[in-house]
Design a protein around this motif. Structure first.
Motif, PDB file in Angstrom:
ATOM      1  N   GLY A 116       0.803  -1.206   0.000  1.00 26.59           N
ATOM      2  CA  GLY A 116       0.000   0.000   0.000  1.00 26.59           C
ATOM      3  C   GLY A 116       0.838   1.258   0.000  1.00 26.59           C
ATOM      4  N   TYR A 117       0.196   2.375   0.370  1.00 25.78           N
ATOM      5  CA  TYR A 117       0.878   3.674   0.368  1.00 25.78           C
ATOM      6  C   TYR A 117       1.322   4.015   1.797  1.00 25.78           C
ATOM      7  CZ  TYR A 117       1.943   8.446  -1.075  1.00 25.78           C
ATOM      8  OH  TYR A 117       2.589   9.623  -1.354  1.00 25.78           O
ATOM      9  N   VAL A 118       0.363   4.297   2.666  1.00 23.05           N
ATOM     10  CA  VAL A 118       0.646   4.442   4.099  1.00 23.05           C
ATOM     11  C   VAL A 118      -0.347   3.545   4.822  1.00 23.05           C
ATOM     12  CG1 VAL A 118       0.771   6.002   6.066  1.00 23.05           C
ATOM     13  CG2 VAL A 118       1.469   6.805   3.809  1.00 23.05           C
ATOM     14  N   PRO A 119       0.032   2.308   5.155  1.00 20.77           N
ATOM     15  CA  PRO A 119      -0.935   1.342   5.698  1.00 20.77           C
ATOM     16  C   PRO A 119      -1.288   1.547   7.163  1.00 20.77           C
ATOM     17  CG  PRO A 119       1.235   0.350   5.504  1.00 20.77           C
ATOM     18  CD  PRO A 119       1.345   1.707   4.903  1.00 20.77           C
ATOM     19  N   SER A 120      -0.651   2.509   7.831  1.00 18.86           N
ATOM     20  CA  SER A 120      -0.960   2.725   9.242  1.00 18.86           C
ATOM     21  C   SER A 120      -0.776   4.200   9.582  1.00 18.86           C
ATOM     22  CB  SER A 120      -0.050   1.856  10.127  1.00 18.86           C
ATOM     23  OG  SER A 120      -0.387   1.994  11.488  1.00 18.86           O
ATOM     24  N   LEU A 121      -1.789   4.809  10.219  1.00 22.22           N
ATOM     25  CA  LEU A 121      -1.775   6.221  10.564  1.00 22.22           C
ATOM     26  C   LEU A 121      -1.958   6.412  12.062  1.00 22.22           C
ATOM     27  CD1 LEU A 121      -4.092   7.574   7.720  1.00 22.22           C
ATOM     28  CD2 LEU A 121      -1.633   8.015   7.920  1.00 22.22           C
ATOM     29  N   ALA A 122      -1.443   7.528  12.559  1.00 24.98           N
ATOM     30  CA  ALA A 122      -1.614   7.894  13.961  1.00 24.98           C
ATOM     31  C   ALA A 122      -1.802   9.401  14.046  1.00 24.98           C
ATOM     32  CB  ALA A 122      -0.406   7.451  14.787  1.00 24.98           C
ATOM     33  N   CYS A 123      -2.263   9.846  15.199  1.00 21.16           N
ATOM     34  CA  CYS A 123      -2.441  11.275  15.428  1.00 21.16           C
ATOM     35  C   CYS A 123      -1.085  11.978  15.341  1.00 21.16           C
ATOM     36  CB  CYS A 123      -3.076  11.513  16.790  1.00 21.16           C
ATOM     37  SG  CYS A 123      -3.197  13.260  17.255  1.00 21.16           S
ATOM     38  N   GLY A 124      -1.026  13.091  14.599  1.00 23.05           N
ATOM     39  CA  GLY A 124       0.229  13.808  14.453  1.00 23.05           C
ATOM     40  C   GLY A 124       0.663  14.523  15.714  1.00 23.05           C
ATOM     41  N   LYS A 125      -0.224  14.676  16.692  1.00 26.49           N
ATOM     42  CA  LYS A 125       0.112  15.401  17.919  1.00 26.49           C
ATOM     43  C   LYS A 125       0.418  14.462  19.084  1.00 26.49           C
ATOM     44  CE  LYS A 125      -1.692  19.001  21.020  1.00 26.49           C
ATOM     45  NZ  LYS A 125      -2.833  19.913  21.300  1.00 26.49           N
ATOM     46  N   CYS A 126      -0.510  13.521  19.367  1.00 31.52           N
ATOM     47  CA  CYS A 126      -0.321  12.655  20.545  1.00 31.52           C
ATOM     48  C   CYS A 126       0.078  11.230  20.196  1.00 31.52           C
ATOM     49  CB  CYS A 126      -1.583  12.643  21.394  1.00 31.52           C
ATOM     50  SG  CYS A 126      -2.981  11.758  20.637  1.00 31.52           S
ATOM     51  N   ARG A 127       0.159  10.913  18.896  1.00 32.11           N
ATOM     52  CA  ARG A 127       0.598   9.598  18.409  1.00 32.11           C
ATOM     53  C   ARG A 127      -0.397   8.477  18.709  1.00 32.11           C
ATOM     54  NH1 ARG A 127       3.490  13.178  16.749  1.00 32.11           N
ATOM     55  NH2 ARG A 127       5.757  13.047  16.496  1.00 32.11           N
ATOM     56  N   ASN A 128      -1.628   8.828  19.092  1.00 25.24           N
ATOM     57  CA  ASN A 128      -2.643   7.794  19.307  1.00 25.24           C
ATOM     58  C   ASN A 128      -3.034   7.187  17.962  1.00 25.24           C
ATOM     59  OD1 ASN A 128      -4.665   6.447  21.047  1.00 25.24           O
ATOM     60  ND2 ASN A 128      -6.139   7.539  19.760  1.00 25.24           N
ATOM     61  N   PRO A 129      -3.143   5.847  17.846  1.00 24.80           N
ATOM     62  CA  PRO A 129      -3.516   5.236  16.555  1.00 24.80           C
ATOM     63  C   PRO A 129      -4.834   5.786  16.028  1.00 24.80           C
ATOM     64  CG  PRO A 129      -2.744   3.558  18.084  1.00 24.80           C
ATOM     65  CD  PRO A 129      -2.857   4.830  18.873  1.00 24.80           C
ATOM     66  N   ALA A 130      -4.864   6.088  14.743  1.00 24.58           N
ATOM     67  CA  ALA A 130      -6.070   6.624  14.116  1.00 24.58           C
ATOM     68  C   ALA A 130      -7.047   5.497  13.839  1.00 24.58           C
ATOM     69  CB  ALA A 130      -5.703   7.347  12.824  1.00 24.58           C
ATOM     70  N   ARG A 131      -8.273   5.607  14.386  1.00 25.65           N
ATOM     71  CA  ARG A 131      -9.276   4.554  14.264  1.00 25.65           C
ATOM     72  C   ARG A 131     -10.528   5.100  13.585  1.00 25.65           C
ATOM     73  NH1 ARG A 131      -6.388   0.096  15.610  1.00 25.65           N
ATOM     74  NH2 ARG A 131      -8.373  -1.015  15.816  1.00 25.65           N
ATOM     75  N   CYS A 132     -11.235   4.183  12.932  1.00 25.27           N
ATOM     76  CA  CYS A 132     -12.474   4.523  12.228  1.00 25.27           C
ATOM     77  C   CYS A 132     -13.584   4.836  13.235  1.00 25.27           C
ATOM     78  CB  CYS A 132     -12.877   3.359  11.333  1.00 25.27           C
ATOM     79  SG  CYS A 132     -14.464   3.550  10.511  1.00 25.27           S
ATOM     80  N   ARG A 133     -14.366   5.897  12.960  1.00 24.42           N
ATOM     81  CA  ARG A 133     -15.472   6.262  13.858  1.00 24.42           C
ATOM     82  C   ARG A 133     -16.644   5.289  13.743  1.00 24.42           C
ATOM     83  NH1 ARG A 133     -16.334  12.540  12.473  1.00 24.42           N
ATOM     84  NH2 ARG A 133     -15.858  11.753  10.384  1.00 24.42           N
ATOM     85  N   ARG A 134     -16.672   4.526  12.661  1.00 26.46           N
ATOM     86  CA  ARG A 134     -17.814   3.623  12.428  1.00 26.46           C
ATOM     87  C   ARG A 134     -17.601   2.249  13.051  1.00 26.46           C
ATOM     88  NH1 ARG A 134     -19.305   0.232   7.815  1.00 26.46           N
ATOM     89  NH2 ARG A 134     -21.565   0.079   7.652  1.00 26.46           N
ATOM     90  N   CYS A 135     -16.394   1.671  12.848  1.00 27.57           N
ATOM     91  CA  CYS A 135     -16.169   0.298  13.319  1.00 27.57           C
ATOM     92  C   CYS A 135     -14.925   0.150  14.184  1.00 27.57           C
ATOM     93  CB  CYS A 135     -16.069  -0.659  12.124  1.00 27.57           C
ATOM     94  SG  CYS A 135     -14.566  -0.443  11.142  1.00 27.57           S
TER      95      CYS A 135
END
Length: 661
Positions: A364-383
């Motif tokens: 992929g391109y960027v397969p894992s994202l996190a918050c740019g400020k606190c580094r908390n893993p970015a999660r989907c609001r739906r699931c």
């Protein structure tokens, strides 16, 4: 008669009367249809007797489906051994071992088996290994040596396997070669055909159509060929007079069957070799703790090259911060994804007209994202699934953060911890890496391999090849350099086999690089003090496997012990354990909640008993090596009792799973 019934308490033979009209066709090993509990079911005849011990009234065979004896006595014994080893049923194992019938193929004429001449063996290649020539001589003489073969880097290993299989076939016996995927199958099958002739070799894989697969399977059964090459299920191939089993790269996850009873192809191969007394070879560039345990126990012997030969053939391996001088020249090396030493290696190889292999752990391109400020893993609001960047940002809306579970894009993501809208990359994928390196080396062709597009090979010449782990293409003459990026992503996984798997992946890539004397260089972006990195630098898979086995012995995990994982609801697990007559000395660990991603067996498939509802827990039962059979028998008996009581709540039992927790 053994009916193919899914219920554990019906895992036994049943007696039926054979009508006179079927007397000749109803031979041992043929498919039949019988009436069981008022419905017609499939089954196999596993024996014929003159009288039955059953005191009640017997039913009759409904019909003989085919006169083809598809179930040989050896496979009957192997199926029983696998079922006992993995606390499963013979019906489930038979579904893995015998493909569905194709009547039109069965009606085709039988071909006479070809005469196999002794192949031309490259004695110089086998002389590179201590006792290599003697091993070949033992196979040719009909003896049954067993070995863990560490293949040299740069070795034409498909040709060596073809020579080994041909040597066995020339002695009048059959050879079976098992590989993890279609790419390896194509390479080994082509090599076997080149060495032994096309008429003597057949390739089996799940990707073949029903008719083609069954035709090839029958050619092995009827001994129309002497060499069978195949993927995982081919380990059950009904070859006659089997003299040799070769399993390539036994640490590959593809060998773990995702269907009940979840056996591993390596263990099936070992059971088969032990049961009939044939030769067995576990081959690969790296070595698993399981293979080292076989050598440690004396069941198999080392087939290694001397250290001087290994040093001559291996590429020059450089790790991050291998010297203070390197850090002095590149102070940011520890933080850089591609430090100066890696750029230098790539630049030199390209300048010399050689290809550069770049191995990345994720596609992929960027397969894992996190918050740019606190580094908390970015999660989907739906699931609550992980967010990823599937492609580069663009004016057309491409590159929007997207959930990897449900596929919903979230252009307005906000961190649930600090509220920030900024995102940062946690892991860089193959496509982003290709984009960055393409800018760094303008004018150089860039190829990507991984995901839906896996390259078998690339042409020689200066080029950049960006590959995910396991998808590395070969190139004529070998690469000039290999860059192994993001080593922390492989080594940092919460997995018992993380170090073993990482070294296997690295060595697979490193083996495609030219020898150090010819300018071949491997740069691994990981701390040089890590033992796995040091094993790569020294090219010492045996020492690393020995250390891994010692660690497993110390902490009590396979292969030092046997472990059974029991998955299900807390009530169902407790009921099963209470019912089972567990052997003395069993240690109970858990239960603990099973994460969503682990609720299916290794391999990603769905087994017969995966219908979990609600929360799923896992309980581990650990026993010594000597009590493994007793544990499997106790769990199988407990499953049978639950089945007889019509307990429908799902419980999955896996013996020695490759992923424990």
């Amino acid at each position: 008669m053994l009916p193919l019934l899914p219920l554990p308490h019906l895992n036994r033979e049943f007696d039926y009367l054979v009508p006179a009209e079927f007397d000749e066709a109803a031979a041992v090993g043929v498919r039949v249809r019988v009436r069981f509990a008022g419905r017609l079911v499939d089954g196999f005849i596993v024996g014929r007797v003159a009288a039955s011990d059953h005191p009640g009234k017997l039913g009759y065979l409904e019909r003989v489906v085919s006169a083809e004896r598809v179930l040989t006595p050896e496979i009957v014994d192997l199926v029983a051994a696998v079922a006992h080893r993995y606390a499963g049923t013979r019906a489930d194992v038979l579904r893995l071992a015998v493909p569905p019938r194709h009547a039109k193929v069965e009606a085709e004429p039988v071909v006479d088996p070809p005469k196999i001449a002794a192949p031309e063996v490259d004695l110089d290649a086998w002389a590179s290994y201590t006792h290599g020539a003697a091993f070949l001589d033992a196979v040719a003489a009909g003896r049954n040596p067993r070995a863990a073969w560490q293949v040299l880097p740069g070795e034409d290993w498909p040709a060596r396997i073809a020579e080994l299989a041909g040597t066995c076939a020339a002695s009048g016996r059959s050879a079976l070669v098992v590989v993890p995927d279609q790419r390896d199958l194509d390479r080994v099958a082509a090599a076997c055909e080149a060495v032994n002739g096309t008429d003597s070799v057949v390739a089996l894989s799940a990707g073949l159509g029903p008719a083609k697969r069954y035709r090839r399977w029958l050619s092995a059964l009827r001994r129309e060929v002497s060499i069978v090459v195949g993927t995982r299920s081919a380990v059950f191939a009904p070859v006659r007079n089997l003299g040799l089993i070769v399993l390539w790269d036994d640490g590959d996850d593809g060998y773990a069957e995702p269907r009940s009873p979840y056996p591993h192809a390596r263990e099936i191969a070992l059971l088969r070799a032990h049961g009939i007394g044939c030769s067995a070879v576990l081959a690969g560039h790296a070595r698993t703790a399981e293979a080292e345990a076989l050598v440690d126990a004396g069941w198999a012997h080392d087939l290694l090259a001397p250290r001087a030969v290994v040093r001559e053939r291996q590429p020059h391996v450089v790790a991050l911060a291998d010297s203070d001088h390197a850090l002095a020249r590149d102070p940011g090396a520890r933080a850089a994804r591609l430090p100066a030493i890696a750029f230098d290696a790539a630049r030199n190889a390209l300048k010399n007209g050689l290809g550069v292999l770049v191995q990345v752990p994720r596609g992929g391109y960027v397969p894992s994202l996190a918050c740019g400020k606190c580094r908390n893993p970015a999660r989907c609001r739906r699931c609550n699934g992980p967010l990823a960047l599937p492609s580069a940002p663009g004016a057309d809306g491409a590159g929007t953060p997207t959930c990897r579970w449900c596929g919903i894009a979230d252009a307005n993501h906000r961190c649930t911890v600090c509220g920030s809208r900024t995102l940062r990359a946690v892991v860089i994928g193959a496509h982003r890496t290709a984009e960055e390196l393409g800018r760094a080396f303008p004018g150089v062709p860039v190829h990507t391999s991984g995901g839906a597009t896996v390259l078998d090979s690339v042409a020689s010449g200066a080029s950049l090849v960006i590959s995910t782990v396991g998808a590395e293409p070969s190139t004529p003459g070998g690469y000039g350099a290999a860059l192994l990026l993001d080593g922390w992503a492989l080594l940092g996984r919460a997995d018992l086999r993380a170090a073993e798997e990482t070294l296997r992946r690295w060595m697979t890539a490193g083996a495609l690089v030219r020898a150090g004397a010819d300018g071949g260089r491997v740069v691994v972006v990981a701390e040089s003090e890590i033992p796995t990195v040091q094993a790569l630098v020294r090219w010492d898979p045996v020492g690393h496997a020995r250390a891994q086995l010692d660690e497993r012995i110390e902490v009590g995990f396979p292969p030092a012990v046997h472990v059974a994982a029991v998955d299900g609801s807390s009530a169902a697990i407790a009921a099963l354990v209470e019912e089972a007559a567990l052997p003395d000395g069993v240690e109970i660990l858990g239960p603990v909640d099973l994460p969503e991603g682990q609720r299916h067996p290794a391999g990603g498939g769905s087994g017969r008993d995966d219908g979990f509802d609600g929360d799923v827990q896992r309980l581990l039962l650990r026993v010594s090596r000597g009590s493994g059979a007793a544990l499997a028998r106790a769990l199988a008996d407990a499953q049978a009792v639950r089945s007889a009581r019509k307990n429908t709540e799902s419980v999955r039992v896996q013996v020695d799973p490759i992923r424990i927790g």
